[in-house]
Design a protein around this motif. Sequence first.
Motif, PDB file in Angstrom:
ATOM      1  N   VAL A 236       0.861  -1.184   0.000  1.00  0.00           N
ATOM      2  CA  VAL A 236       0.000   0.000   0.000  1.00  0.00           C
ATOM      3  C   VAL A 236       0.896   1.233   0.000  1.00  0.00           C
ATOM      4  CG1 VAL A 236      -1.830  -1.214   1.233  1.00  0.00           C
ATOM      5  CG2 VAL A 236      -0.161   0.150   2.520  1.00  0.00           C
ATOM      6  N   SER A 237       0.294   2.379  -0.306  1.00  0.00           N
ATOM      7  CA  SER A 237       1.084   3.609  -0.348  1.00  0.00           C
ATOM      8  C   SER A 237       0.203   4.797   0.020  1.00  0.00           C
ATOM      9  CB  SER A 237       1.686   3.812  -1.735  1.00  0.00           C
ATOM     10  OG  SER A 237       2.633   4.864  -1.731  1.00  0.00           O
ATOM     11  N   PHE A 238       0.842   5.945   0.167  1.00  0.00           N
ATOM     12  CA  PHE A 238       0.159   7.222   0.376  1.00  0.00           C
ATOM     13  C   PHE A 238       0.630   8.184  -0.697  1.00  0.00           C
ATOM     14  CE2 PHE A 238      -0.592   5.242   4.379  1.00  0.00           C
ATOM     15  CZ  PHE A 238      -1.770   5.805   4.865  1.00  0.00           C
ATOM     16  N   LEU A 239      -0.329   8.719  -1.464  1.00  0.00           N
ATOM     17  CA  LEU A 239      -0.012   9.592  -2.584  1.00  0.00           C
ATOM     18  C   LEU A 239      -1.013  10.744  -2.640  1.00  0.00           C
ATOM     19  CD1 LEU A 239       0.549   6.806  -5.282  1.00  0.00           C
ATOM     20  CD2 LEU A 239       2.340   8.100  -4.096  1.00  0.00           C
ATOM     21  N   TYR A 240      -0.598  11.822  -3.314  1.00  0.00           N
ATOM     22  CA  TYR A 240      -1.520  12.930  -3.504  1.00  0.00           C
ATOM     23  C   TYR A 240      -2.664  12.525  -4.432  1.00  0.00           C
ATOM     24  CZ  TYR A 240       1.474  16.333  -1.186  1.00  0.00           C
ATOM     25  OH  TYR A 240       2.200  17.022  -0.254  1.00  0.00           O
ATOM     26  N   ALA A 241      -3.831  13.139  -4.215  1.00  0.00           N
ATOM     27  CA  ALA A 241      -5.022  12.807  -4.996  1.00  0.00           C
ATOM     28  C   ALA A 241      -4.791  12.971  -6.493  1.00  0.00           C
ATOM     29  CB  ALA A 241      -6.193  13.681  -4.535  1.00  0.00           C
ATOM     30  N   ALA A 242      -4.031  13.999  -6.891  1.00  0.00           N
ATOM     31  CA  ALA A 242      -3.793  14.242  -8.313  1.00  0.00           C
ATOM     32  C   ALA A 242      -3.063  13.080  -8.979  1.00  0.00           C
ATOM     33  CB  ALA A 242      -2.989  15.529  -8.491  1.00  0.00           C
ATOM     34  N   VAL A 243      -2.248  12.370  -8.222  1.00  0.00           N
ATOM     35  CA  VAL A 243      -1.447  11.275  -8.777  1.00  0.00           C
ATOM     36  C   VAL A 243      -2.310  10.056  -9.100  1.00  0.00           C
ATOM     37  CG1 VAL A 243       0.488   9.707  -8.313  1.00  0.00           C
ATOM     38  CG2 VAL A 243       0.606  12.091  -7.558  1.00  0.00           C
ATOM     39  N   VAL A 244      -3.357   9.838  -8.328  1.00  0.00           N
ATOM     40  CA  VAL A 244      -4.168   8.616  -8.478  1.00  0.00           C
ATOM     41  C   VAL A 244      -5.597   8.913  -8.927  1.00  0.00           C
ATOM     42  CG1 VAL A 244      -2.810   7.268  -6.845  1.00  0.00           C
ATOM     43  CG2 VAL A 244      -4.689   8.682  -5.985  1.00  0.00           C
ATOM     44  N   GLU A 245      -5.852  10.108  -9.370  1.00  0.00           N
ATOM     45  CA  GLU A 245      -7.208  10.511  -9.754  1.00  0.00           C
ATOM     46  C   GLU A 245      -7.818   9.570 -10.790  1.00  0.00           C
ATOM     47  OE1 GLU A 245      -9.439  14.438 -11.716  1.00  0.00           O
ATOM     48  OE2 GLU A 245      -7.261  14.437 -11.381  1.00  0.00           O
ATOM     49  N   HIS A 246      -7.070   9.279 -11.854  1.00  0.00           N
ATOM     50  CA  HIS A 246      -7.617   8.449 -12.935  1.00  0.00           C
ATOM     51  C   HIS A 246      -7.795   7.002 -12.493  1.00  0.00           C
ATOM     52  CE1 HIS A 246      -7.380  11.729 -15.745  1.00  0.00           C
ATOM     53  NE2 HIS A 246      -6.067  11.860 -15.560  1.00  0.00           N
ATOM     54  N   GLU A 247      -6.855   6.481 -11.718  1.00  0.00           N
ATOM     55  CA  GLU A 247      -6.939   5.094 -11.254  1.00  0.00           C
ATOM     56  C   GLU A 247      -8.116   4.890 -10.302  1.00  0.00           C
ATOM     57  OE1 GLU A 247      -2.812   5.806 -12.674  1.00  0.00           O
ATOM     58  OE2 GLU A 247      -4.200   6.892 -11.362  1.00  0.00           O
ATOM     59  N   LEU A 248      -8.362   5.877  -9.431  1.00  0.00           N
ATOM     60  CA  LEU A 248      -9.502   5.772  -8.526  1.00  0.00           C
ATOM     61  C   LEU A 248     -10.811   5.822  -9.303  1.00  0.00           C
ATOM     62  CD1 LEU A 248      -8.339   8.067  -5.574  1.00  0.00           C
ATOM     63  CD2 LEU A 248      -8.454   5.563  -5.589  1.00  0.00           C
ATOM     64  N   ALA A 249     -10.874   6.701 -10.316  1.00  0.00           N
ATOM     65  CA  ALA A 249     -12.092   6.806 -11.124  1.00  0.00           C
ATOM     66  C   ALA A 249     -12.341   5.528 -11.924  1.00  0.00           C
ATOM     67  CB  ALA A 249     -11.986   8.009 -12.065  1.00  0.00           C
ATOM     68  N   ALA A 250     -11.243   4.893 -12.372  1.00  0.00           N
ATOM     69  CA  ALA A 250     -11.370   3.672 -13.178  1.00  0.00           C
ATOM     70  C   ALA A 250     -11.578   2.429 -12.326  1.00  0.00           C
ATOM     71  CB  ALA A 250     -10.129   3.495 -14.052  1.00  0.00           C
ATOM     72  N   GLY A 251     -11.361   2.552 -11.014  1.00  0.00           N
ATOM     73  CA  GLY A 251     -11.533   1.414 -10.135  1.00  0.00           C
ATOM     74  C   GLY A 251     -10.350   0.471 -10.081  1.00  0.00           C
ATOM     75  N   THR A 252      -9.194   0.872 -10.631  1.00  0.00           N
ATOM     76  CA  THR A 252      -8.005   0.010 -10.573  1.00  0.00           C
ATOM     77  C   THR A 252      -7.239   0.184  -9.261  1.00  0.00           C
ATOM     78  OG1 THR A 252      -6.698   1.692 -11.747  1.00  0.00           O
ATOM     79  CG2 THR A 252      -7.747  -0.040 -13.076  1.00  0.00           C
ATOM     80  N   LEU A 253      -7.530   1.261  -8.535  1.00  0.00           N
ATOM     81  CA  LEU A 253      -7.008   1.465  -7.188  1.00  0.00           C
ATOM     82  C   LEU A 253      -8.167   1.847  -6.273  1.00  0.00           C
ATOM     83  CD1 LEU A 253      -3.718   3.559  -7.733  1.00  0.00           C
ATOM     84  CD2 LEU A 253      -3.890   1.114  -7.224  1.00  0.00           C
ATOM     85  N   ALA A 254      -7.991   1.595  -4.983  1.00  0.00           N
ATOM     86  CA  ALA A 254      -8.993   1.972  -3.990  1.00  0.00           C
ATOM     87  C   ALA A 254      -8.353   2.874  -2.945  1.00  0.00           C
ATOM     88  CB  ALA A 254      -9.594   0.732  -3.328  1.00  0.00           C
ATOM     89  N   GLN A 255      -9.184   3.642  -2.300  1.00  0.00           N
ATOM     90  CA  GLN A 255      -8.721   4.620  -1.309  1.00  0.00           C
ATOM     91  C   GLN A 255      -8.993   4.123   0.107  1.00  0.00           C
ATOM     92  OE1 GLN A 255     -10.549   8.447  -1.902  1.00  0.00           O
ATOM     93  NE2 GLN A 255     -10.072   9.159   0.171  1.00  0.00           N
ATOM     94  N   PHE A 256      -8.094   4.483   1.045  1.00  0.00           N
ATOM     95  CA  PHE A 256      -8.366   4.306   2.462  1.00  0.00           C
ATOM     96  C   PHE A 256      -7.796   5.501   3.206  1.00  0.00           C
ATOM     97  CE2 PHE A 256      -4.171   2.390   1.972  1.00  0.00           C
ATOM     98  CZ  PHE A 256      -3.483   2.785   3.115  1.00  0.00           C
ATOM     99  N   THR A 257      -8.150   5.661   4.450  1.00  0.00           N
ATOM    100  CA  THR A 257      -7.636   6.759   5.257  1.00  0.00           C
ATOM    101  C   THR A 257      -6.906   6.202   6.474  1.00  0.00           C
ATOM    102  OG1 THR A 257      -9.686   6.941   6.513  1.00  0.00           O
ATOM    103  CG2 THR A 257      -9.491   8.316   4.551  1.00  0.00           C
ATOM    104  N   LEU A 258      -6.045   7.023   7.027  1.00  0.00           N
ATOM    105  CA  LEU A 258      -5.381   6.686   8.278  1.00  0.00           C
ATOM    106  C   LEU A 258      -6.274   7.183   9.404  1.00  0.00           C
ATOM    107  CD1 LEU A 258      -2.926   5.624   9.809  1.00  0.00           C
ATOM    108  CD2 LEU A 258      -1.844   7.862   9.505  1.00  0.00           C
ATOM    109  N   GLU A 259      -6.706   6.274  10.253  1.00  0.00           N
ATOM    110  CA  GLU A 259      -7.656   6.600  11.310  1.00  0.00           C
ATOM    111  C   GLU A 259      -7.164   7.772  12.153  1.00  0.00           C
ATOM    112  OE1 GLU A 259     -10.215   3.537  13.690  1.00  0.00           O
ATOM    113  OE2 GLU A 259      -8.392   3.935  14.860  1.00  0.00           O
ATOM    114  N   GLY A 260      -8.031   8.778  12.343  1.00  0.00           N
ATOM    115  CA  GLY A 260      -7.689   9.940  13.164  1.00  0.00           C
ATOM    116  C   GLY A 260      -6.924  11.016  12.435  1.00  0.00           C
ATOM    117  N   GLU A 261      -6.685  10.845  11.121  1.00  0.00           N
ATOM    118  CA  GLU A 261      -5.917  11.829  10.360  1.00  0.00           C
ATOM    119  C   GLU A 261      -6.706  12.256   9.130  1.00  0.00           C
ATOM    120  OE1 GLU A 261      -3.000  13.235  10.946  1.00  0.00           O
ATOM    121  OE2 GLU A 261      -2.163  12.005  12.565  1.00  0.00           O
ATOM    122  N   ASN A 262      -6.690  13.550   8.839  1.00  0.00           N
ATOM    123  CA  ASN A 262      -7.225  14.082   7.596  1.00  0.00           C
ATOM    124  C   ASN A 262      -6.038  14.675   6.844  1.00  0.00           C
ATOM    125  OD1 ASN A 262      -8.863  15.004   5.558  1.00  0.00           O
ATOM    126  ND2 ASN A 262      -9.591  16.797   6.699  1.00  0.00           N
TER     127      ASN A 262
END
Length: 286
Positions: A236-262
């Motif tokens: 897994v990794s942490f990246l800026y939204a702009a880097v993974v925008e297309h992959e998230l929209a296409a469903g080839t990557l999924a998003q998660f958050t670190l609990e307690g952090e925005n």
Amino acid sequence: MLDTRLHTFLVLCETMNYTRAAERLCITQPAVTHHIHFLEEHYGSRLFSYEGKTLRLTEAGLRLRELARSLAYNSNKIEECMSSPAAVSLRVGATKTIGEYVIAPQVQRFLHMHPDARFSLLVENTQLLLCELEGGRLDFALVEGFFDQDKYAAKMYRREAFLGVCAPSHRFAGRAVPLEELLKERLLVREAGSGTRAVFEQALHRRSRTLHSFSNLACISDFSMIKTLVRDGVGVSFLYAAVVEHELAAGTLAQFTLEGENLSGAFHFVCLKDNQFAGAWSEWME
């Protein structure tokens, strides 16, 4: 026109070695020493001192370096403008996130507006870009992550969401993941000096943790490789939204958050202090 002795001082600041400074300047080592002694007498302060055999800048030397860098940059730009007043010249630096995923429209607009411009774009990590900026080899840089804002003239460009990403089938997908659970996973990170890595390291520091807290860590400088490995479930990794925008929209990557952090990070327009040309180039990013 920059005083020759100040130029010698700046070269010595880069090399921190009298012999190498003399070789770069094509003058003798005694001439380098003479130039430094002249400046020390003129300003009434020691500029360098030795700690054992290691040459160090004094507080006065550090202050003069900051001022002289801006003076050298402005002097070179004036020479450039006077030698070819009709031509536009711009040397931009950008971190990988910004250079590869954010500023293509601005570059395109600039080149359309100035078809005869001399333009260069250096895409590198934050630390290297700041070194190039200090050396007068860039007009400005767009950087992410953390840097000493007291050393530069800086303007916020935009703030960007910073996301955890995983394979769509990964157990983290769509969750707020506790740090203790995340630490058990293989983490893919950028190289030291990158703004992307610095943002995540800062979040760990807030939890009294470091990257060494991960039992399985892989350092990879290429975004495409990171995204491919994450997609294939290698980690897994942490990246800026702009880097993974297309992959998230296409469903080839999924998003998660670190609990307690925005998590988010700031992109900054950065140039040398007292840069007489900064106003014109900051408008380029509007």
